[in-house]
Design a protein around this motif. Structure first.
Motif, mmCIF file in Angstrom:
data_model
loop_
_atom_site.group_PDB
_atom_site.id
_atom_site.type_symbol
_atom_site.label_atom_id
_atom_site.label_comp_id
_atom_site.label_asym_id
_atom_site.label_seq_id
_atom_site.Cartn_x
_atom_site.Cartn_y
_atom_site.Cartn_z
ATOM 1 N N CYS A 261 -26.911 -84.735 14.324
ATOM 2 C CA CYS A 261 -27.451 -83.417 13.990
ATOM 3 C C CYS A 261 -27.352 -82.463 15.170
ATOM 4 O O CYS A 261 -27.537 -82.858 16.325
ATOM 5 C CB CYS A 261 -28.917 -83.523 13.576
ATOM 6 S SG CYS A 261 -29.261 -84.719 12.271
ATOM 7 N N GLU A 262 -27.074 -81.226 14.863
ATOM 8 C CA GLU A 262 -27.136 -80.162 15.861
ATOM 9 C C GLU A 262 -28.549 -79.565 15.862
ATOM 10 O O GLU A 262 -29.322 -79.754 14.921
ATOM 11 C CB GLU A 262 -26.115 -79.068 15.535
ATOM 12 C CG GLU A 262 -24.677 -79.543 15.512
ATOM 13 C CD GLU A 262 -24.174 -79.940 16.888
ATOM 14 O OE1 GLU A 262 -24.686 -79.392 17.884
ATOM 15 O OE2 GLU A 262 -23.268 -80.792 16.959
ATOM 16 N N ALA A 264 -31.294 -77.145 15.112
ATOM 17 C CA ALA A 264 -31.492 -76.185 14.017
ATOM 18 C C ALA A 264 -32.277 -74.972 14.496
ATOM 19 O O ALA A 264 -31.881 -73.826 14.250
ATOM 20 C CB ALA A 264 -32.219 -76.856 12.855
ATOM 21 N N THR A 305 -28.255 -77.980 6.217
ATOM 22 C CA THR A 305 -28.609 -78.824 7.350
ATOM 23 C C THR A 305 -27.550 -78.790 8.436
ATOM 24 O O THR A 305 -26.386 -78.444 8.181
ATOM 25 C CB THR A 305 -28.815 -80.281 6.888
ATOM 26 O OG1 THR A 305 -29.246 -81.086 7.993
ATOM 27 C CG2 THR A 305 -27.531 -80.867 6.304
ATOM 28 N N THR A 306 -27.961 -79.163 9.640
ATOM 29 C CA THR A 306 -27.027 -79.316 10.758
ATOM 30 C C THR A 306 -26.615 -80.767 10.935
ATOM 31 O O THR A 306 -25.891 -81.089 11.881
ATOM 32 C CB THR A 306 -27.665 -78.810 12.064
ATOM 33 O OG1 THR A 306 -28.787 -79.641 12.398
ATOM 34 C CG2 THR A 306 -28.125 -77.364 11.936
ATOM 35 N N ASN A 308 -24.700 -84.362 9.811
ATOM 36 C CA ASN A 308 -23.372 -84.578 9.229
ATOM 37 C C ASN A 308 -23.285 -85.727 8.236
ATOM 38 O O ASN A 308 -22.221 -85.952 7.652
ATOM 39 C CB ASN A 308 -22.333 -84.782 10.336
ATOM 40 C CG ASN A 308 -22.552 -86.061 11.132
ATOM 41 O OD1 ASN A 308 -23.568 -86.736 11.003
ATOM 42 N ND2 ASN A 308 -21.584 -86.379 11.998
#
Length: 504
Positions: A261-262, A264, A305-306, A308
């Motif tokens: 995840c990046e 947010a 969402t960030t 994947n």
């Protein structure tokens, strides 16, 4: 000697702090004020003692950092303790009938402090301030007085905010009065007043610390949020019908898949611990969908969402890491889903709406090298030293600061949340989920990588590195989570973000 915290709370570091939990409870709609009488009755605490004109301290509608316990004082079924600087209690629908205010307090901390009464919010207009001095013990009670700056008309939301220079708990509270009593205590509790103006998260259950779940077939105890049983049964039935994908040769035989995840967003919010109260928390770093104080599972399921991993709309967050007061950039954030039980074929998907917290935001102890838990460490390079306070590693060039946070993975099978957001989850016993926690679910492991080599000037928004913690709100699409659990975890096979087997 104080009564110990509940069994599920880690033993306190008595040299520094009697209480090591960050618990915030919401109980909107369970309290009622008799407007104009100064009488406050709450239905959440069976042991409360109704006395005309008094608000029992444990009748709060929300709190941060508190626990209740049996009291040795008169006219107070329980007192509220474990209160330190910055902790607070919220009371809704309070009628202030005069300027003469009183508080019943006990303190075994010579540092002293004050209990501020503020209107509307924790930083609202100051109504009054009660001075707190050492009384000789945690059950040595005295009554302190204060004069209200004004006498506002109508029901009020009042915050009792703790202020002290001490790093430890400094006061116990038994009751308050807000002017003279003008009525008598009714023999039965009145109909609850309307919910407070401050919204709470939809679908949450009123919360009271120290309570436990009720038996099946009865209403849930305060703070315990029961699973949607019909929905859960439907998801389990679909999961049980799945056929696992054959494991390909060369697959590493460990139960695992992951999501990357990046960042947010960042905000001083926490929709699990303080839902519906924007700005009420320390700064958090959120991963997945963009999060605020009003985030719910239903909102997550309709978000972007960030992360994947297909089907993962879950929310993940940790306290913000700072260097000289400024946010440290993230390098990466990965969540591994695995299993710690001896037989991974017993693992089930998360129940719908599961929420949980791991770690302790109020734990403020030193973590020198090899201290054991709550350790930041160096990834990709060696540790070459420690910060001047000993709490942070110094990493060699080419590496970065990292933290791994491992969640509990045995579920009670009944509740998707609990008063402390932890007590519905437990650890395996001898590799088996059993007893109060019979259902094995995926084991979460946050791998939080920072663009930092560590060293001096670092701090978490929650304090020392020992206060590192993480929150999780499940919003997986069960049609994606189910196959990952069935093919990867149940078969003890390493996967990536999808059911694609991997070696190495």
């Amino acid at each position: 000697m104080r009564n110990p915290p509940p069994a599920h709370v880690a033993p306190p570091d008595r040299a520094r702090k009697r209480r090591r939990i960050a618990r915030i409870t919401l109980a909107s709609g369970v309290a009622a004020a008799l407007v104009g009488s100064g009488i406050y009755i709450a239905g959440a605490q069976a042991e409360e003692v109704a006395v005309p004109g008094r608000i029992q301290a444990e009748a709060f509608a929300a709190q941060s950092g508190a626990q209740t316990e049996s009291t040795g004082d008169a006219d107070g079924g329980r007192n509220v303790g474990w209160l330190g600087n910055g902790d607070w209690l919220r009371y809704d629908g309070v009628s202030i009938t005069g300027a003469d205010l009183k508080a019943r307090v006990a303190a075994n901390n010579t540092d002293g402090g004050a209990v501020e009464l503020r209107l509307g919010t924790q930083t609202g207009a100051l109504l009054a301030s009660f001075p707190i001095a050492h009384t000789g013990g945690w059950q040595k009670w005295t009554t302190v007085t204060a004069t209200a700056a004004s006498v506002p008309a109508g029901p009020q939301t009042v915050f009792a905010v703790m202020k002290s220079a001490s790093r430890s708990d400094f006061v116990n509270l038994n009751w308050f009065t807000f002017g003279s009593a003008t009525g008598s205590t009714p023999s039965t509790s009145p109909t609850p007043a309307s919910p407070p103006a401050t919204p709470t998260a939809p679908g949450t259950t009123p919360t009271t610390p120290g309570t436990t779940p009720t038996t099946p077939g009865t209403a849930p105890a305060a703070g315990w949020v029961p699973v949607d049983q019909a929905r859960w049964d439907k998801e389990l039935a679909a999961f049980d019908k799945l056929t696992p994908k054959p494991v390909t040769p060369g697959t590493t035989r460990v139960p695992e898949f992951h999501t990357d995840c990046e960042l947010a967003n960042s905000a001083p919010d926490d929709p699990i611990v303080v839902p519906g109260l924007p700005g009420a928390s320390h700064m958090h770093t959120f991963f997945g969908p963009k999060i605020d104080a009003f985030t719910t599972t239903d909102k997550l399921l309709n978000s972007t969402t960030t992360c994947n991993a297909p089907g993962d709309l879950s929310a993940y967050w940790t306290p913000e890491l700072r260097k000289d007061g400024k946010p440290v950039p993230m390098k990466s954030f990965r969540v591994y889903y695995g299993s710690r039980v001896k037989d991974p074929s017993t693992v089930k998907p998360f129940p719908p709406g599961l929420r949980m917290v791991e770690g302790d935001a109020k734990k403020q102890v030193d973590t020198p090298k090899n201290a054991g838990s709550n350790q930041f460490w160096c990834a990709g390079s060696a540790e070459t030293g420690r910060s001047s306070d000993g709490n942070w590693p110094v990493c060699a060039s080419g590496g970065n600061l990292i933290f791994q946070l491992v969640f509990k993975d045995c579920w009670d099978g009944k509740n998707i949340d609990s008063p402390d957001h932890k007590s519905h989850m437990g650890d395996p016993v001898n590799g088996v989920c059993t007893g109060k926690y019979p259902v094995a679910v995926p084991n979460l492991s946050f791998m939080v990588n920072y663009q930092s080599l560590g060293g001096n000037g670092l701090s978490l928004s929650s304090g020392k590195p020992s206060s590192m913690h993480g929150d999780f709100m499940n919003a997986w699409d069960p049609t994606h989570l189910g196959p990952l659990v069935k093919s990867c975890l149940n078969q003890k096979a390493k996967c990536g973000t999808e059911v694609t087997f991997a070696g190495g």
